[in-house]
Design a protein around this motif. Sequence first.
Motif, PDB file in Angstrom:
ATOM      1  N   ALA A 155       0.854  -1.196   0.000  1.00 46.09           N
ATOM      2  CA  ALA A 155       0.000   0.000   0.000  1.00 46.09           C
ATOM      3  C   ALA A 155       0.884   1.237   0.000  1.00 46.09           C
ATOM      4  CB  ALA A 155      -0.918   0.001   1.207  1.00 46.09           C
ATOM      5  N   LEU A 156       0.625   2.172  -0.931  1.00 52.81           N
ATOM      6  CA  LEU A 156       1.399   3.403  -1.046  1.00 52.81           C
ATOM      7  C   LEU A 156       0.462   4.605  -1.007  1.00 52.81           C
ATOM      8  CD1 LEU A 156       3.787   2.396  -3.980  1.00 52.81           C
ATOM      9  CD2 LEU A 156       4.232   2.201  -1.530  1.00 52.81           C
ATOM     10  N   GLN A 157       0.891   5.669  -0.350  1.00 56.92           N
ATOM     11  CA  GLN A 157       0.065   6.871  -0.265  1.00 56.92           C
ATOM     12  C   GLN A 157       0.163   7.673  -1.563  1.00 56.92           C
ATOM     13  OE1 GLN A 157       0.583  10.403  -0.095  1.00 56.92           O
ATOM     14  NE2 GLN A 157      -1.567  10.736   0.370  1.00 56.92           N
ATOM     15  N   LEU A 158      -0.986   8.173  -2.025  1.00 52.82           N
ATOM     16  CA  LEU A 158      -1.018   8.997  -3.238  1.00 52.82           C
ATOM     17  C   LEU A 158      -2.300   9.800  -3.283  1.00 52.82           C
ATOM     18  CD1 LEU A 158       0.132   9.759  -6.072  1.00 52.82           C
ATOM     19  CD2 LEU A 158      -1.228   7.864  -6.981  1.00 52.82           C
ATOM     20  N   ASP A 159      -2.179  11.080  -3.546  1.00 49.90           N
ATOM     21  CA  ASP A 159      -3.323  11.938  -3.840  1.00 49.90           C
ATOM     22  C   ASP A 159      -3.394  12.064  -5.353  1.00 49.90           C
ATOM     23  OD1 ASP A 159      -5.212  13.899  -4.275  1.00 49.90           O
ATOM     24  OD2 ASP A 159      -4.334  15.340  -2.870  1.00 49.90           O
ATOM     25  N   THR A 160      -4.357  11.386  -5.979  1.00 47.53           N
ATOM     26  CA  THR A 160      -4.418  11.371  -7.442  1.00 47.53           C
ATOM     27  C   THR A 160      -4.860  12.707  -8.033  1.00 47.53           C
ATOM     28  OG1 THR A 160      -6.650  10.424  -7.339  1.00 47.53           O
ATOM     29  CG2 THR A 160      -4.812   8.880  -7.577  1.00 47.53           C
ATOM     30  N   GLY A 161      -5.251  13.652  -7.190  1.00 45.45           N
ATOM     31  CA  GLY A 161      -5.585  14.980  -7.673  1.00 45.45           C
ATOM     32  C   GLY A 161      -4.408  15.937  -7.656  1.00 45.45           C
ATOM     33  N   ASP A 162      -3.241  15.470  -7.203  1.00 37.30           N
ATOM     34  CA  ASP A 162      -2.050  16.310  -7.087  1.00 37.30           C
ATOM     35  C   ASP A 162      -0.997  15.837  -8.081  1.00 37.30           C
ATOM     36  OD1 ASP A 162       0.076  17.895  -6.356  1.00 37.30           O
ATOM     37  OD2 ASP A 162       0.341  17.004  -4.363  1.00 37.30           O
ATOM     38  N   VAL A 163      -0.989  16.420  -9.244  1.00 39.67           N
ATOM     39  CA  VAL A 163      -0.074  15.997 -10.308  1.00 39.67           C
ATOM     40  C   VAL A 163       1.383  16.172  -9.899  1.00 39.67           C
ATOM     41  CG1 VAL A 163       0.665  16.494 -12.679  1.00 39.67           C
ATOM     42  CG2 VAL A 163      -1.768  16.406 -12.124  1.00 39.67           C
ATOM     43  N   THR A 164       1.665  17.169  -9.074  1.00 36.44           N
ATOM     44  CA  THR A 164       3.053  17.421  -8.681  1.00 36.44           C
ATOM     45  C   THR A 164       3.633  16.266  -7.867  1.00 36.44           C
ATOM     46  OG1 THR A 164       2.453  18.572  -6.611  1.00 36.44           O
ATOM     47  CG2 THR A 164       2.606  19.898  -8.623  1.00 36.44           C
ATOM     48  N   ALA A 165       2.772  15.429  -7.290  1.00 35.00           N
ATOM     49  CA  ALA A 165       3.251  14.307  -6.475  1.00 35.00           C
ATOM     50  C   ALA A 165       3.607  13.082  -7.305  1.00 35.00           C
ATOM     51  CB  ALA A 165       2.176  13.930  -5.441  1.00 35.00           C
ATOM     52  N   PHE A 166       3.265  13.079  -8.587  1.00 29.39           N
ATOM     53  CA  PHE A 166       3.405  11.856  -9.384  1.00 29.39           C
ATOM     54  C   PHE A 166       4.849  11.412  -9.604  1.00 29.39           C
ATOM     55  CE2 PHE A 166      -0.998  12.520 -11.567  1.00 29.39           C
ATOM     56  CZ  PHE A 166      -1.607  12.320 -10.345  1.00 29.39           C
ATOM     57  N   PRO A 167       5.796  12.303  -9.898  1.00 25.47           N
ATOM     58  CA  PRO A 167       7.172  11.829 -10.072  1.00 25.47           C
ATOM     59  C   PRO A 167       7.719  11.154  -8.816  1.00 25.47           C
ATOM     60  CG  PRO A 167       6.914  14.002 -11.037  1.00 25.47           C
ATOM     61  CD  PRO A 167       5.660  13.740 -10.269  1.00 25.47           C
ATOM     62  N   GLY A 168       7.449  11.736  -7.645  1.00 26.89           N
ATOM     63  CA  GLY A 168       7.893  11.124  -6.410  1.00 26.89           C
ATOM     64  C   GLY A 168       7.220   9.791  -6.162  1.00 26.89           C
ATOM     65  N   PHE A 169       5.934   9.706  -6.500  1.00 26.23           N
ATOM     66  CA  PHE A 169       5.222   8.439  -6.346  1.00 26.23           C
ATOM     67  C   PHE A 169       5.826   7.370  -7.250  1.00 26.23           C
ATOM     68  CE2 PHE A 169       1.999   5.495  -7.971  1.00 26.23           C
ATOM     69  CZ  PHE A 169       1.660   4.852  -6.781  1.00 26.23           C
ATOM     70  N   ALA A 170       6.170   7.743  -8.469  1.00 29.62           N
ATOM     71  CA  ALA A 170       6.763   6.771  -9.397  1.00 29.62           C
ATOM     72  C   ALA A 170       8.064   6.220  -8.838  1.00 29.62           C
ATOM     73  CB  ALA A 170       6.990   7.414 -10.761  1.00 29.62           C
TER      74      ALA A 170
END
Length: 251
Positions: free
Chosen positions: A56-71
């Motif tokens: 399980a990983l935390q992610l706010d799918t409405g925050d595009v700026t978080a996507f590179p870090g999530f990847a």
Amino acid sequence: MSKITLVTGGSRGLGRNTALSIARQGGDVVITYRSRAEEAKAVVAEIAALGRKAVALQLDTGDVTAFPGFAATLRAALQETWKRDRLDHLVNNAGHGDYALIGEMTEAQFDGLVNVHFKGVYFLTQTLLPLIADGGRIVNLSSGLTRVTFPGYAAYAAVKGGVEVLTRYMARELGKRGIAVNTVAPGAIETDFGGGAVRDNPEINKLFAEMTALGRAGLPDDIGPMIASLLSEENRWVNAQRIEVSGGQGI
């Protein structure tokens, strides 16, 4: 080698049911959650009890700026848990319900729907393309409300309609990599989505039941297994389709 599926919004509702259905069919799962860490941990434990691996990983799918870090976090999790650098499937499920008549919808409500249900789907998929294996699958969640109308759902249905168009373009562009992309459009389902209106409000539940050929509102178990089956090799030739799973709602 087991298949690995990323299910966004997998801590509850249809995402949880989809993750468990994938595990029951022999797959491993990465789920994301926005704020419900304990519920996400419980889903991981349920999947482990089925003999499959899950993270399980935390992610706010409405925050595009978080996507590179999530990847980057996802890449590390794939290496740590599976000794792999690719996943096989992406299910863009995460979402929220925010409903108002056209004359009453605020810009903030509208932007929230677009950011999560359309912009988030577009750019999360874009960000994760290097991590999706050739020959993989992508499933985007839409809604039966793109086909039938119900007062107050205009903005929500409109962004889901955008996802349906986006799905066809994804299928076209990713076909050279052997990646099939489809949309699943559930009808009214008894979950906590949208404040649990279909599940908890008897009048709304009855209204949707009367609109449905099979005579009831849907349940999570009507949707999750279908999504899991769509990811299977047996459905490898299903591509660029909108598949409604609604029991015959509004026909």
